[in-house]
Design a protein around this motif. Structure first.
Motif, PDB file in Angstrom:
ATOM      1  N   CYS A   1      59.900  13.237-101.587  1.00 30.02           N
ATOM      2  CA  CYS A   1      61.069  12.468-101.167  1.00 30.02           C
ATOM      3  C   CYS A   1      62.029  13.321-100.342  1.00 30.02           C
ATOM      4  CB  CYS A   1      61.787  11.931-102.405  1.00 30.02           C
ATOM      5  SG  CYS A   1      60.798  10.799-103.388  1.00 30.02           S
ATOM      6  N   GLY A   2      62.782  12.642 -99.513  1.00 34.08           N
ATOM      7  CA  GLY A   2      63.798  13.322 -98.716  1.00 34.08           C
ATOM      8  C   GLY A   2      63.240  14.306 -97.715  1.00 34.08           C
ATOM      9  N   GLY A   3      62.012  14.111 -97.271  1.00 38.48           N
ATOM     10  CA  GLY A   3      61.407  15.014 -96.304  1.00 38.48           C
ATOM     11  C   GLY A   3      60.915  16.321 -96.887  1.00 38.48           C
ATOM     12  N   SER A   4      60.893  16.452 -98.224  1.00 34.92           N
ATOM     13  CA  SER A   4      60.442  17.697 -98.848  1.00 34.92           C
ATOM     14  C   SER A   4      58.938  17.847 -98.707  1.00 34.92           C
ATOM     15  CB  SER A   4      60.842  17.727-100.319  1.00 34.92           C
ATOM     16  OG  SER A   4      60.295  16.620-101.001  1.00 34.92           O
ATOM     17  N   GLU A   5      58.482  19.068 -98.506  1.00 33.51           N
ATOM     18  CA  GLU A   5      57.061  19.365 -98.458  1.00 33.51           C
ATOM     19  C   GLU A   5      56.830  20.803 -98.906  1.00 33.51           C
ATOM     20  OE1 GLU A   5      55.601  20.533 -94.172  1.00 33.51           O
ATOM     21  OE2 GLU A   5      56.745  18.664 -94.035  1.00 33.51           O
ATOM     22  N   GLU A   6      55.636  21.054 -99.431  1.00 31.49           N
ATOM     23  CA  GLU A   6      55.318  22.375 -99.959  1.00 31.49           C
ATOM     24  C   GLU A   6      53.855  22.689 -99.647  1.00 31.49           C
ATOM     25  OE1 GLU A   6      56.852  25.725-101.494  1.00 31.49           O
ATOM     26  OE2 GLU A   6      57.977  23.858-101.785  1.00 31.49           O
ATOM     27  N   LEU A   7      53.604  23.943 -99.210  1.00 29.37           N
ATOM     28  CA  LEU A   7      52.253  24.389 -98.894  1.00 29.37           C
ATOM     29  C   LEU A   7      51.718  25.246-100.035  1.00 29.37           C
ATOM     30  CD1 LEU A   7      49.812  24.956 -97.000  1.00 29.37           C
ATOM     31  CD2 LEU A   7      51.143  26.865 -96.048  1.00 29.37           C
ATOM     32  N   TYR A   8      50.492  24.928-100.491  1.00 33.52           N
ATOM     33  CA  TYR A   8      49.808  25.699-101.524  1.00 33.52           C
ATOM     34  C   TYR A   8      48.468  26.156-100.956  1.00 33.52           C
ATOM     35  CZ  TYR A   8      53.161  23.102-104.365  1.00 33.52           C
ATOM     36  OH  TYR A   8      54.313  22.542-104.866  1.00 33.52           O
ATOM     37  N   GLN A   9      48.070  27.389-101.278  1.00 29.21           N
ATOM     38  CA  GLN A   9      46.845  27.941-100.710  1.00 29.21           C
ATOM     39  C   GLN A   9      46.004  28.634-101.779  1.00 29.21           C
ATOM     40  OE1 GLN A   9      48.534  30.473 -97.604  1.00 29.21           O
ATOM     41  NE2 GLN A   9      47.996  28.953 -96.049  1.00 29.21           N
ATOM     42  N   THR A  10      44.693  28.595-101.587  1.00 27.62           N
ATOM     43  CA  THR A  10      43.766  29.331-102.440  1.00 27.62           C
ATOM     44  C   THR A  10      42.469  29.524-101.662  1.00 27.62           C
ATOM     45  OG1 THR A  10      42.785  29.417-104.644  1.00 27.62           O
ATOM     46  CG2 THR A  10      42.764  27.295-103.540  1.00 27.62           C
TER      47      THR A  10
ATOM     48  N   PHE B   1      44.956  20.153-110.008  1.00 28.14           N
ATOM     49  CA  PHE B   1      45.234  19.583-111.321  1.00 28.14           C
ATOM     50  C   PHE B   1      46.732  19.461-111.567  1.00 28.14           C
ATOM     51  CE2 PHE B   1      41.116  21.673-111.711  1.00 28.14           C
ATOM     52  CZ  PHE B   1      40.351  20.666-112.270  1.00 28.14           C
ATOM     53  N   ASP B   2      47.069  18.497-112.404  1.00 23.85           N
ATOM     54  CA  ASP B   2      48.419  18.362-112.952  1.00 23.85           C
ATOM     55  C   ASP B   2      48.236  17.877-114.388  1.00 23.85           C
ATOM     56  OD1 ASP B   2      51.040  18.008-113.554  1.00 23.85           O
ATOM     57  OD2 ASP B   2      51.503  16.655-111.895  1.00 23.85           O
ATOM     58  N   THR B   3      47.903  18.795-115.278  1.00 20.74           N
ATOM     59  CA  THR B   3      47.504  18.424-116.640  1.00 20.74           C
ATOM     60  C   THR B   3      48.672  17.903-117.474  1.00 20.74           C
ATOM     61  OG1 THR B   3      47.759  20.752-117.277  1.00 20.74           O
ATOM     62  CG2 THR B   3      45.559  19.997-116.706  1.00 20.74           C
ATOM     63  N   ASP B   4      49.906  18.239-117.095  1.00 24.62           N
ATOM     64  CA  ASP B   4      51.062  17.752-117.848  1.00 24.62           C
ATOM     65  C   ASP B   4      51.444  16.328-117.456  1.00 24.62           C
ATOM     66  OD1 ASP B   4      51.301  20.127-119.251  1.00 24.62           O
ATOM     67  OD2 ASP B   4      52.639  21.025-117.755  1.00 24.62           O
TER      68      ASP B   4
ATOM     69  N   GLY C   1      61.166  17.472-107.697  1.00 18.01           N
ATOM     70  CA  GLY C   1      60.246  18.466-107.163  1.00 18.01           C
ATOM     71  C   GLY C   1      58.815  18.137-107.533  1.00 18.01           C
ATOM     72  N   PHE C   2      57.890  18.872-106.959  1.00 20.06           N
ATOM     73  CA  PHE C   2      56.477  18.627-107.192  1.00 20.06           C
ATOM     74  C   PHE C   2      56.040  19.179-108.549  1.00 20.06           C
ATOM     75  CE2 PHE C   2      56.950  19.086-102.534  1.00 20.06           C
ATOM     76  CZ  PHE C   2      56.659  17.776-102.186  1.00 20.06           C
TER      77      PHE C   2
ATOM     78  N   VAL D   1      41.643  27.203 -98.644  1.00 19.57           N
ATOM     79  CA  VAL D   1      42.113  25.861 -98.979  1.00 19.57           C
ATOM     80  C   VAL D   1      43.620  25.788 -98.735  1.00 19.57           C
ATOM     81  CG1 VAL D   1      42.346  24.153-100.811  1.00 19.57           C
ATOM     82  CG2 VAL D   1      40.306  25.598-100.707  1.00 19.57           C
ATOM     83  N   ASN D   2      44.031  24.853 -97.902  1.00 23.02           N
ATOM     84  CA  ASN D   2      45.442  24.619 -97.619  1.00 23.02           C
ATOM     85  C   ASN D   2      45.806  23.224 -98.099  1.00 23.02           C
ATOM     86  OD1 ASN D   2      46.085  27.036 -95.626  1.00 23.02           O
ATOM     87  ND2 ASN D   2      44.146  26.128 -94.957  1.00 23.02           N
ATOM     88  N   LEU D   3      46.722  23.146 -99.045  1.00 20.17           N
ATOM     89  CA  LEU D   3      47.149  21.859 -99.582  1.00 20.17           C
ATOM     90  C   LEU D   3      48.648  21.701 -99.362  1.00 20.17           C
ATOM     91  CD1 LEU D   3      46.752  19.263-101.239  1.00 20.17           C
ATOM     92  CD2 LEU D   3      47.079  20.640-103.314  1.00 20.17           C
ATOM     93  N   ILE D   4      49.014  20.642 -98.648  1.00 14.46           N
ATOM     94  CA  ILE D   4      50.427  20.341 -98.401  1.00 14.46           C
ATOM     95  C   ILE D   4      50.787  19.075 -99.169  1.00 14.46           C
ATOM     96  CG2 ILE D   4      52.208  19.864 -96.688  1.00 14.46           C
ATOM     97  CD1 ILE D   4      50.457  21.194 -94.592  1.00 14.46           C
ATOM     98  N   LEU D   5      51.812  19.152-100.021  1.00 20.54           N
ATOM     99  CA  LEU D   5      52.344  17.993-100.716  1.00 20.54           C
ATOM    100  C   LEU D   5      53.610  17.528-100.012  1.00 20.54           C
ATOM    101  CD1 LEU D   5      51.991  18.999-104.486  1.00 20.54           C
ATOM    102  CD2 LEU D   5      50.410  17.662-103.081  1.00 20.54           C
TER     103      LEU D   5
END
Length: 340
Positions: free
Chosen positions: A227-236, A140-143, A117-118, A220-224
């Motif tokens: 793998c395997g065709g997975s995608e996720e939409l994040y908004q702010t 960000f992805d601080t981890d 997962g993302f 702001v629309n961010l799509i990640l």
């Protein structure tokens, strides 16, 4: 994977005689998740250890500008053509470097084997901007700053609050298993890989993003993509509060009054690309401009190059991906180039 050939035929029908030529190109696809060349700088066991295995289709470079210390762990460098270790490289007793022409042909790492997962810091940052000096919105992805987002591609879209007009759009695919970076305490780069420059012009985005002195909000629309065709939409949201400061509106009404001039500068090209020893900035219509060059870790390369007119000598650069940010009186344009 495989070898593919295509042909380009050219013709020149001039008044003297017809001329033509035929060019045959062969493209070798080695692996969609294996880097051509890999570069390591500033890696130590106590700060940011080297991966236990690094495999590249062509080359690996390490320790040319900053220290790279292997330590006592088992570390393998494997490349298809050559491995070069600089003066700041310190190998350990368990370090191994091998050349294998089949690297990434028969022995290709699959990024998706460990995909769970993302990884991204949530919620995304909401910005309220009260300054006219500009800002950068970033994810960000601080981890996991050196393998950020666990994504293979992303799409970033900025919409206006009322009309829903798309004012900015960018799509970028991952280069290798860990192609994206995030700013964090142990990765002090200038900005994350996924970011939006909210002040001037960037890439194909045309125009200043808000009107004269008006407050505004931008979605702001961010799509990640994974793998395997997975995608996720994040908004702010990004909110702009000018507080009566008119400097932004002044930029829009005065220095951006020549649409033709703006469009010409947006056609700025960097060539040759990829390159070995120099790049040239072409179609730059402003006499007064400044620029900076950043490597893939966001480090400024100032002092490693010289410039004469629009020709930049980069023969001291290590192979890898670089960005040049060109600042004119009315634009900020970023271009990517590759050093082989």
């Amino acid at each position: 994977m495989g070898s593919y050939t295509f042909t380009v035929t050219t013709t020149d029908e001039n008044v003297c005689e017809n001329k033509g030529a035929e060019f045959v190109f062969t493209v070798n696809v080695i692996c969609e998740v294996c880097d051509i060349c890999v570069e390591f700088e500033n890696r130590t066991p106590t700060t940011y250890p080297l991966p236990l295995e690094t495999k590249a289709a062509k080359c690996i470079f390490a320790g040319f500008n900053e220290e790279v210390v292997v330590g006592d762990v088992n570390v393998l460098f494997q490349a298809g053509e050559y491995i070069e270790l600089g003066p700041f490289f310190e190998s350990g007793s368990n370090f191994e470097a091998t050349i294998d022409q089949s690297t990434c042909l028969s022995n290709c790492d699959d990024c998706c084997e460990d995909f769970t997962g993302f990884t991204i810091d949530l919620p995304l940052t909401d910005l309220i901007v009260t300054s006219s000096s500009g800002f950068i919105w970033e994810a960000f992805d601080t981890d996991n700053p050196y393998c950020a987002y666990n994504a293979r591609a992303y799409k970033l879209m900025i919409e206006g609050e009322n009309s829903g007009d798309l004012v900015y759009e960018k799509y970028e695919e991952n280069q290798g298993c860990c192609g994206f970076f995030s700013k964090a305490s142990n990765n002090p780069i200038s900005h994350s890989t996924i970011f939006w420059d909210g002040y001037g012009n960037r890439d194909e985005w045309d125009g200043v993003f808000y009107n004269d002195g008006d407050d505004g909000a931008f979605k702001v629309n961010l799509i990640l993509y994974g793998c395997g065709g997975s995608e996720e939409l994040y908004q702010t949201w990004v909110s702009v509060i000018t507080g009566g400061n008119k400097s932004i509106s002044g930029v829009k009404s005065s220095t951006l009054n020549s649409e033709n001039h703006l469009e010409r500068n947006q056609e700025i090209t960097i060539f040759p690309n990829p390159t070995y020893d120099f790049i040239r900035i072409d179609r730059l219509n402003n006499k007064d401009y400044e620029f900076e060059i950043l490597n893939s870790l966001g480090q400024n390369m100032e002092g490693n190059y010289t410039i004469e007119e629009n020709m930049i000598n980069i023969k001291h650069f290590s192979p890898g991906y670089y960005h040049i940010k060109i600042k004119t009186f009315n634009q900020i344009i970023t271009k990517e180039f590759i050093v082989l």
